[in-house]
Design an enzyme around this catalytic site. Structure first.
Site, PDB file in Angstrom:
ATOM      1  N   ARG A 119       0.827  -1.199   0.000  1.00 31.64           N
ATOM      2  CA  ARG A 119       0.000   0.000   0.000  1.00 31.64           C
ATOM      3  C   ARG A 119       0.864   1.253   0.000  1.00 31.64           C
ATOM      4  O   ARG A 119       1.928   1.309   0.583  1.00 31.64           O
ATOM      5  CB  ARG A 119      -0.906  -0.023   1.248  1.00 31.64           C
ATOM      6  CG  ARG A 119      -1.864   1.141   1.343  1.00 31.64           C
ATOM      7  CD  ARG A 119      -2.883   0.880   2.442  1.00 31.64           C
ATOM      8  NE  ARG A 119      -3.718   2.061   2.683  1.00 31.64           N
ATOM      9  CZ  ARG A 119      -3.555   2.870   3.705  1.00 31.64           C
ATOM     10  NH1 ARG A 119      -2.618   2.649   4.610  1.00 31.64           N
ATOM     11  NH2 ARG A 119      -4.337   3.912   3.849  1.00 31.64           N
ATOM     12  N   LYS A 184       2.961  -7.176  11.909  1.00 30.63           N
ATOM     13  CA  LYS A 184       2.255  -7.405  10.647  1.00 30.63           C
ATOM     14  C   LYS A 184       2.625  -8.758  10.054  1.00 30.63           C
ATOM     15  O   LYS A 184       3.797  -9.089   9.889  1.00 30.63           O
ATOM     16  CB  LYS A 184       2.605  -6.287   9.651  1.00 30.63           C
ATOM     17  CG  LYS A 184       1.861  -6.366   8.324  1.00 30.63           C
ATOM     18  CD  LYS A 184       2.162  -5.144   7.475  1.00 30.63           C
ATOM     19  CE  LYS A 184       1.494  -5.228   6.120  1.00 30.63           C
ATOM     20  NZ  LYS A 184       1.709  -4.018   5.292  1.00 30.63           N
ATOM     21  N   ARG A 319      -3.042   3.899  13.558  1.00 30.19           N
ATOM     22  CA  ARG A 319      -1.978   3.351  14.419  1.00 30.19           C
ATOM     23  C   ARG A 319      -2.508   3.251  15.855  1.00 30.19           C
ATOM     24  O   ARG A 319      -3.326   4.066  16.288  1.00 30.19           O
ATOM     25  CB  ARG A 319      -0.737   4.248  14.407  1.00 30.19           C
ATOM     26  CG  ARG A 319      -0.035   4.322  13.067  1.00 30.19           C
ATOM     27  CD  ARG A 319       0.684   3.023  12.755  1.00 30.19           C
ATOM     28  NE  ARG A 319       1.467   3.135  11.526  1.00 30.19           N
ATOM     29  CZ  ARG A 319       1.011   2.826  10.322  1.00 30.19           C
ATOM     30  NH1 ARG A 319      -0.246   2.419  10.176  1.00 30.19           N
ATOM     31  NH2 ARG A 319       1.789   2.943   9.265  1.00 30.19           N
TER      32      ARG A 319
END
Length: 322
Positions: A119, A184, A319
Site C-alpha cells: 500500500r 504485521k 496506528r
C-alpha cells in the site's frame, strides 16, 4: 543462467556434486558456479563440501500448480494459476494482462518479486520460500464505486482461511493489514479499472509471511511477524489453496450484497476494535481517538475530539495509541 533450475535440483539432506548439476542442466561447470553465486544473492544459504558438492542449508517449499489444484478440489475450476520463478510484481503483470482482456480467475504467484509493492507504494519483498506472494484478477458486473469495502472483505477471506488452517492469533487492521500481537503478518493491495457503471476488473494482491528471518525483520520499518511464529507448520501450496478457496466463495457473495453483511465479522476480527488509536493524516498531522468500528461501506468509524468521523481507505493510516 537463472539460479532457480539449479536450486530445484538441490535438497537439504544429500550433497549434489557440481559435475552432476552441470550434466543435469546441460550447462558448463562455470555456468553452475555463476548460478550458485546468484543463489547466494537471493539469500539462499548453501552448504558446500569439497569433493561432495552442494546442498541447501534448509529446504525450499516450491510453489506447485498441481499441489494447489489438488488442495482446492472442485473450487479449482474458478482459477487459472500461473507460477513464475521471478517477476517484477504480480500485481503489475496481472494489471497488464487484465488490460489485454485476461479472464476472471487468473492468478499470478511468484517465488520472487523484484519490485513487489504494498500500500502507498511501499516495497513488498519476501525471502525465497519464506513468503506467499500472489495476485488474483477478478471481474465484477459492478461499477468501481460499488466496490467500496472490497479490500476489507478480502481481509475476512484471508482471516477465514488462516482460521481453517488452525492459525490462532491472526487479526485484521484497517484498512488492509493482516496482523497479530507481534506485528504485521501480511497485507492486501487492490487495484481497480473499469467504468463508473461497470463492468470493472480488480487485481487483488496478497502477501503473507510464512517465516521471517531476523535480518529481514530488522530491515523493516514496522513490527512484523510470521505465520510460523503462530504455529503454522504447513507450506505455501496449502496456504495459497486455502485463501483462494475462501475467495471463491466470498467474491461472488460480495458482488451480490456488498460489504455490509461482512461488517460485523470484520469488526470481530479487528485488532484495534474499541481501542485508543491515532489517525495519521495526509498533511502529516495526527488525531487521537478511538477505533469505534466499521461502517457498512467499509469506512472506519473513528471517535475523535470532535465526535465520530468516517474515514475512507487511502486517506489516512491507523496506528495504535497505546
Amino acid at each position: 543462467m537463472s539460479p532457480f533450475p539449479l536450486l530445484r535440483l538441490l535438497g537439504h539432506d544429500d550433497f549434489v556434486p557440481g559435475p552432476q548439476l552441470a550434466e543435469a542442466l546441460g550447462v558448463s561447470r562455470a555456468s553452475v558456479s555463476l548460478a550458485l553465486r546468484s543463489a547466494a544473492e537471493l539469500g539462499v544459504e548453501l552448504h558446500t563440501v569439497k569433493g561432495r558438492g552442494y546442498r541447501l542449508a534448509r529446504p525450499i517449499g516450491w510453489l506447485d500448480e498441481a499441489s494447489v489444484a489438488r488442495a482446492l478440489g472442485e473450487r479449482a475450476r474458478f482459477f487459472d494459476l500461473k507460477l513464475f520463478d521471478e517477476i517484477d510484481s504480480t500485481n503489475t503483470a496481472l494489471m497488464a494482462a487484465a488490460g489485454q482482456g485476461a479472464p476472471s480467475g487468473l492468478v499470478y504467484a511468484a517465488e520472487r518479486q523484484t519490485a513487489g509493492r504494498g500500500r502507498r507504494g511501499r516495497r513488498w519483498q519476501g525471502a525465497l520460500g519464506d513468503a506467499l506472494m500472489f495476485s488474483l484478477l477478478w471481474r465484477f458486473n459492478l461499477g468501481v464505486a460499488d466496490l467500496s469495502g472490497l479490500s476489507l472483505a478480502i481481509g475476512v477471506a484471508v482471516a477465514r482461511a488462516l482460521q481453517a488452517l488452525g492459525v490462532a492469533g491472526a487479526r485484521l487492521k484497517w484498512p488492509n493489514d493482516i496482523v497479530c500481537s507481534e506485528g504485521k503478518l501480511g497485507g492486501i493491495l487492490i487495484e481497480l479499472s473499469g467504468d463508473a457503471l461497470g463492468p470493472s476488473a480488480v487485481v487483488i494482491g496478497i502477501g503473507l509471511n510464512l517465516r521471517l528471518a531476523e535480518a529481514a525483520r530488522a530491515a523493516l520499518d514496522q513490527p512484523a511477524a510470521s505465520l510460523a511464529a503462530l504455529g503454522y507448520a504447513g507450506e505455501r501450496n496449502q496456504l495459497l489453496a486455502a485463501v483462494l478457496a475462501e475467495l471463491a466463495l466470498l467474491l461472488p457473495a460480495f458482488e451480490a450484497a456488498g460489504f455490509a453483511p461482512l461488517a460485523a465479522e470484520w469488526e470481530a476480527r479487528h485488532a484495534m476494535q474499541g481501542m485508543p488509536a491515532r489517525l495519521l493524516l495526509p498533511d502529516g498531522s495526527a488525531v487521537e481517538g478511538v477505533a469505534l468500528g466499521i461502517a457498512a461501506d467499509g469506512a472506519l468509524r473513528f471517535g475523535g475530539p470532535d465526535g465520530e468521523r468516517r474515514v475512507h481507505a487511502g486517506e489516512v493510516s491507523l496506528r495504535s495509541a497505546v
